[in-house]
Design an enzyme around this catalytic site. Structure first.
Site, PDB file in Angstrom:
ATOM      1  N   ASN A  32      -1.795  -0.161   7.366  1.00 43.54           N
ATOM      2  CA  ASN A  32      -1.300  -1.520   7.627  1.00 43.54           C
ATOM      3  C   ASN A  32      -0.458  -2.100   6.494  1.00 43.54           C
ATOM      4  O   ASN A  32      -0.304  -3.307   6.357  1.00 43.54           O
ATOM      5  CB  ASN A  32      -2.443  -2.451   8.049  1.00 43.54           C
ATOM      6  CG  ASN A  32      -3.508  -2.578   6.998  1.00 43.54           C
ATOM      7  OD1 ASN A  32      -3.382  -2.012   5.909  1.00 43.54           O
ATOM      8  ND2 ASN A  32      -4.551  -3.330   7.291  1.00 43.54           N
ATOM      9  N   HIS A  51      -1.727  -5.450   1.398  1.00 40.29           N
ATOM     10  CA  HIS A  51      -2.993  -6.151   1.154  1.00 40.29           C
ATOM     11  C   HIS A  51      -2.687  -7.576   0.721  1.00 40.29           C
ATOM     12  O   HIS A  51      -1.735  -7.817  -0.019  1.00 40.29           O
ATOM     13  CB  HIS A  51      -3.790  -5.453   0.039  1.00 40.29           C
ATOM     14  CG  HIS A  51      -4.912  -6.317  -0.474  1.00 40.29           C
ATOM     15  ND1 HIS A  51      -6.128  -6.409   0.171  1.00 40.29           N
ATOM     16  CD2 HIS A  51      -4.979  -7.171  -1.535  1.00 40.29           C
ATOM     17  CE1 HIS A  51      -6.906  -7.262  -0.478  1.00 40.29           C
ATOM     18  NE2 HIS A  51      -6.233  -7.746  -1.515  1.00 40.29           N
ATOM     19  N   PHE A  72     -15.176   3.637   7.865  1.00 38.31           N
ATOM     20  CA  PHE A  72     -13.799   4.010   7.510  1.00 38.31           C
ATOM     21  C   PHE A  72     -13.562   4.050   5.997  1.00 38.31           C
ATOM     22  O   PHE A  72     -12.468   4.394   5.542  1.00 38.31           O
ATOM     23  CB  PHE A  72     -12.796   3.051   8.169  1.00 38.31           C
ATOM     24  CG  PHE A  72     -13.002   1.592   7.812  1.00 38.31           C
ATOM     25  CD1 PHE A  72     -12.499   1.068   6.630  1.00 38.31           C
ATOM     26  CD2 PHE A  72     -13.705   0.751   8.666  1.00 38.31           C
ATOM     27  CE1 PHE A  72     -12.680  -0.266   6.304  1.00 38.31           C
ATOM     28  CE2 PHE A  72     -13.890  -0.596   8.343  1.00 38.31           C
ATOM     29  CZ  PHE A  72     -13.379  -1.106   7.160  1.00 38.31           C
ATOM     30  N   ARG A  88      -1.874 -14.859   3.848  1.00 36.64           N
ATOM     31  CA  ARG A  88      -2.659 -14.198   4.911  1.00 36.64           C
ATOM     32  C   ARG A  88      -1.929 -14.343   6.248  1.00 36.64           C
ATOM     33  O   ARG A  88      -1.855 -13.409   7.036  1.00 36.64           O
ATOM     34  CB  ARG A  88      -4.063 -14.796   5.025  1.00 36.64           C
ATOM     35  CG  ARG A  88      -5.026 -14.417   3.937  1.00 36.64           C
ATOM     36  CD  ARG A  88      -5.367 -12.953   3.899  1.00 36.64           C
ATOM     37  NE  ARG A  88      -6.248 -12.507   4.972  1.00 36.64           N
ATOM     38  CZ  ARG A  88      -6.838 -11.328   5.009  1.00 36.64           C
ATOM     39  NH1 ARG A  88      -6.665 -10.450   4.026  1.00 36.64           N
ATOM     40  NH2 ARG A  88      -7.598 -10.981   6.017  1.00 36.64           N
ATOM     41  N   TYR A 128     -12.595  -2.779  -3.148  1.00 35.74           N
ATOM     42  CA  TYR A 128     -13.140  -2.776  -1.781  1.00 35.74           C
ATOM     43  C   TYR A 128     -14.673  -2.669  -1.788  1.00 35.74           C
ATOM     44  O   TYR A 128     -15.254  -2.094  -0.866  1.00 35.74           O
ATOM     45  CB  TYR A 128     -12.532  -1.616  -0.977  1.00 35.74           C
ATOM     46  CG  TYR A 128     -11.117  -1.889  -0.477  1.00 35.74           C
ATOM     47  CD1 TYR A 128     -10.787  -3.094   0.157  1.00 35.74           C
ATOM     48  CD2 TYR A 128     -10.111  -0.931  -0.608  1.00 35.74           C
ATOM     49  CE1 TYR A 128      -9.494  -3.330   0.625  1.00 35.74           C
ATOM     50  CE2 TYR A 128      -8.811  -1.166  -0.128  1.00 35.74           C
ATOM     51  CZ  TYR A 128      -8.522  -2.367   0.479  1.00 35.74           C
ATOM     52  OH  TYR A 128      -7.246  -2.610   0.960  1.00 35.74           O
ATOM     53  N   LYS A 164       0.837  -1.199   0.000  1.00 37.12           N
ATOM     54  CA  LYS A 164       0.000   0.000   0.000  1.00 37.12           C
ATOM     55  C   LYS A 164       0.875   1.254   0.000  1.00 37.12           C
ATOM     56  O   LYS A 164       2.089   1.179   0.208  1.00 37.12           O
ATOM     57  CB  LYS A 164      -0.928  -0.051   1.212  1.00 37.12           C
ATOM     58  CG  LYS A 164      -1.927  -1.216   1.168  1.00 37.12           C
ATOM     59  CD  LYS A 164      -2.773  -1.258   2.417  1.00 37.12           C
ATOM     60  CE  LYS A 164      -3.857  -2.339   2.338  1.00 37.12           C
ATOM     61  NZ  LYS A 164      -4.731  -2.346   3.521  1.00 37.12           N
ATOM     62  N   ARG A 224       2.577  -7.088   8.884  1.00 37.72           N
ATOM     63  CA  ARG A 224       1.909  -6.015   9.642  1.00 37.72           C
ATOM     64  C   ARG A 224       2.445  -5.938  11.074  1.00 37.72           C
ATOM     65  O   ARG A 224       2.578  -4.846  11.626  1.00 37.72           O
ATOM     66  CB  ARG A 224       0.394  -6.232   9.615  1.00 37.72           C
ATOM     67  CG  ARG A 224      -0.218  -5.913   8.248  1.00 37.72           C
ATOM     68  CD  ARG A 224      -1.623  -6.449   8.118  1.00 37.72           C
ATOM     69  NE  ARG A 224      -2.298  -5.996   6.900  1.00 37.72           N
ATOM     70  CZ  ARG A 224      -3.443  -6.500   6.462  1.00 37.72           C
ATOM     71  NH1 ARG A 224      -4.049  -7.475   7.117  1.00 37.72           N
ATOM     72  NH2 ARG A 224      -4.001  -6.030   5.356  1.00 37.72           N
ATOM     73  N   THR A 247      -5.471  -7.921  10.358  1.00 40.47           N
ATOM     74  CA  THR A 247      -5.814  -6.627   9.735  1.00 40.47           C
ATOM     75  C   THR A 247      -5.371  -5.458  10.608  1.00 40.47           C
ATOM     76  O   THR A 247      -4.851  -4.464  10.101  1.00 40.47           O
ATOM     77  CB  THR A 247      -7.351  -6.554   9.519  1.00 40.47           C
ATOM     78  OG1 THR A 247      -7.750  -7.662   8.714  1.00 40.47           O
ATOM     79  CG2 THR A 247      -7.748  -5.248   8.853  1.00 40.47           C
ATOM     80  N   GLU A 260      -9.700 -10.470  -7.657  1.00 43.15           N
ATOM     81  CA  GLU A 260      -8.772  -9.341  -7.550  1.00 43.15           C
ATOM     82  C   GLU A 260      -7.689  -9.386  -8.632  1.00 43.15           C
ATOM     83  O   GLU A 260      -7.314  -8.346  -9.177  1.00 43.15           O
ATOM     84  CB  GLU A 260      -8.131  -9.334  -6.155  1.00 43.15           C
ATOM     85  CG  GLU A 260      -9.142  -8.968  -5.067  1.00 43.15           C
ATOM     86  CD  GLU A 260      -8.595  -9.133  -3.648  1.00 43.15           C
ATOM     87  OE1 GLU A 260      -7.408  -9.484  -3.490  1.00 43.15           O
ATOM     88  OE2 GLU A 260      -9.361  -8.902  -2.701  1.00 43.15           O
TER      89      GLU A 260
HETATM   90  N1  UDP Z   1      -9.506  -0.871   7.491  1.00 40.17           N
HETATM   91  C1  UDP Z   1      -9.523   0.303   8.252  1.00 40.17           C
HETATM   92  N2  UDP Z   1     -10.195   0.309   9.442  1.00 40.17           N
HETATM   93  C2  UDP Z   1     -10.828  -0.780   9.916  1.00 40.17           C
HETATM   94  C3  UDP Z   1     -10.822  -1.959   9.167  1.00 40.17           C
HETATM   95  C4  UDP Z   1     -10.153  -1.968   7.954  1.00 40.17           C
HETATM   96  O1  UDP Z   1      -8.957   1.309   7.844  1.00 40.17           O
HETATM   97  O2  UDP Z   1     -11.417  -0.713  11.015  1.00 40.17           O
HETATM   98  C5  UDP Z   1      -8.790  -0.896   6.217  1.00 40.17           C
HETATM   99  C6  UDP Z   1      -7.422  -1.581   6.331  1.00 40.17           C
HETATM  100  O3  UDP Z   1      -6.514  -0.887   5.477  1.00 40.17           O
HETATM  101  C7  UDP Z   1      -7.712  -2.959   5.797  1.00 40.17           C
HETATM  102  C8  UDP Z   1      -8.702  -2.624   4.696  1.00 40.17           C
HETATM  103  O4  UDP Z   1      -9.529  -1.620   5.250  1.00 40.17           O
HETATM  104  O5  UDP Z   1      -6.546  -3.601   5.344  1.00 40.17           O
HETATM  105  C9  UDP Z   1      -9.553  -3.780   4.228  1.00 40.17           C
HETATM  106  O6  UDP Z   1     -10.211  -4.337   5.340  1.00 40.17           O
HETATM  107  P1  UDP Z   1     -10.384  -5.913   5.504  1.00 40.17           P
HETATM  108  O7  UDP Z   1     -11.348  -6.135   6.601  1.00 40.17           O
HETATM  109  O8  UDP Z   1     -10.670  -6.517   4.174  1.00 40.17           O
HETATM  110  O9  UDP Z   1      -8.926  -6.359   6.033  1.00 40.17           O
HETATM  111  P2  UDP Z   1      -7.726  -7.106   5.289  1.00 40.17           P
HETATM  112  O10 UDP Z   1      -8.322  -8.131   4.365  1.00 40.17           O
HETATM  113  O11 UDP Z   1      -6.924  -6.071   4.562  1.00 40.17           O
HETATM  114  O12 UDP Z   1      -6.942  -7.740   6.395  1.00 40.17           O
HETATM  115 MG    MG Z   2      -9.853  -8.015   2.932  1.00 41.10          MG
END
Ligand code: UDP
Ligand code: MG
Length: 203
Positions: A165, A168, A110, A138, A102, A62, A155, A144, A179
């Protein structure tokens, strides 16, 4: 004397050809289609028959990761693990692409801040291939929320706030397929045989 030289030459030729025949056989037993004699493995199309070594996932560094010069370290973790890079590019993401990426988070509070963050600078997006790469990546990327991410994950090692974070990773096989199609054109993904794949891929 000439006769002796001819004999030795013939012997060397015989050994050379029988030696060459062993090479494709060992490839076949490892589940790969034999390459033509003399063809190097690198850069050739992969014809692996083991199904899930061809699993692919989308990983993106990112904008904060790019700005903080973390691209190399993140890529290194995937290379070290034995996964194969089959797609790579740097781009400034459009709002439209991000909205599709997204789409499931559209209603989250958010979401507007997420779009702003993700378009604040270039991202480096990659497709990695390998055995159970979706699940493994993952785990490598971590929770996350970096505050809850284990040390040793990307992370957990490089960030501490959920809104920054660093990376992705696709969260499922279906998600990865969706994706990859969204971010990459077919011709931007390269199928190739890495010379170490009998050590990293065989199951
Ligand atoms: N995100 C955020 N606040 C939150 C949850 C998610 O800013 O409370 C952002 C964060 O950058 C995250 C992205 O949204 O990586 C996508 O969220 P997801 O739940 O899909 O998490 P990921 O798959 O990236 O772990
Ligand atoms: Mg996700």
């Amino acid at each position: 004397m000439v006769l002796l030289q001819r004999c030795v030459f013939k012997r060397v030729l015989q050994q050379f050809y029988s030696g060459n025949q062993r090479h494709p056989k060992s490839l076949l037993s490892a589940g790969f289609t034999a390459l033509p004699a003399g063809a190097g493995a690198a850069g050739r199309r992969s014809q692996a028959t083991i199904p899930d070594i061809r699993e692919r996932t989308l990983i993106a560094v990112k904008p904060d990761g790019v700005q903080r010069r973390l691209v190399g370290q993140i890529m290194q973790r995937f290379e070290q693990r034995g996964f194969k890079l089959v797609g790579l590019k740097m781009l400034q993401v459009s709002d439209d692409l991000l909205a599709q990426h997204y789409c499931e988070l559209r209603t989250k509070p958010f979401y507007p801040r997420l779009l702003h963050y993700m378009t604040s600078g270039p991202v480096v997006v990659m497709v990695w291939e390998g055995h159970k790469v979706v699940q493994a990546s993952r785990t490598m990327v971590g929770h996350t929320n970096p505050a809850e991410a284990q040390a040793g994950t990307v992370r957990g090692d490089f960030s501490f706030h959920v809104s920054r974070n660093v990376v992705h990773a696709s969260d499922s096989l279906e998600g990865a397929q969706r994706e990859i199609q969204l971010w990459f054109q077919k011709k931007e993904i390269l199928s190739w045989d890495s010379c170490d794949q009998t050590f990293t891929c065989e199951v």
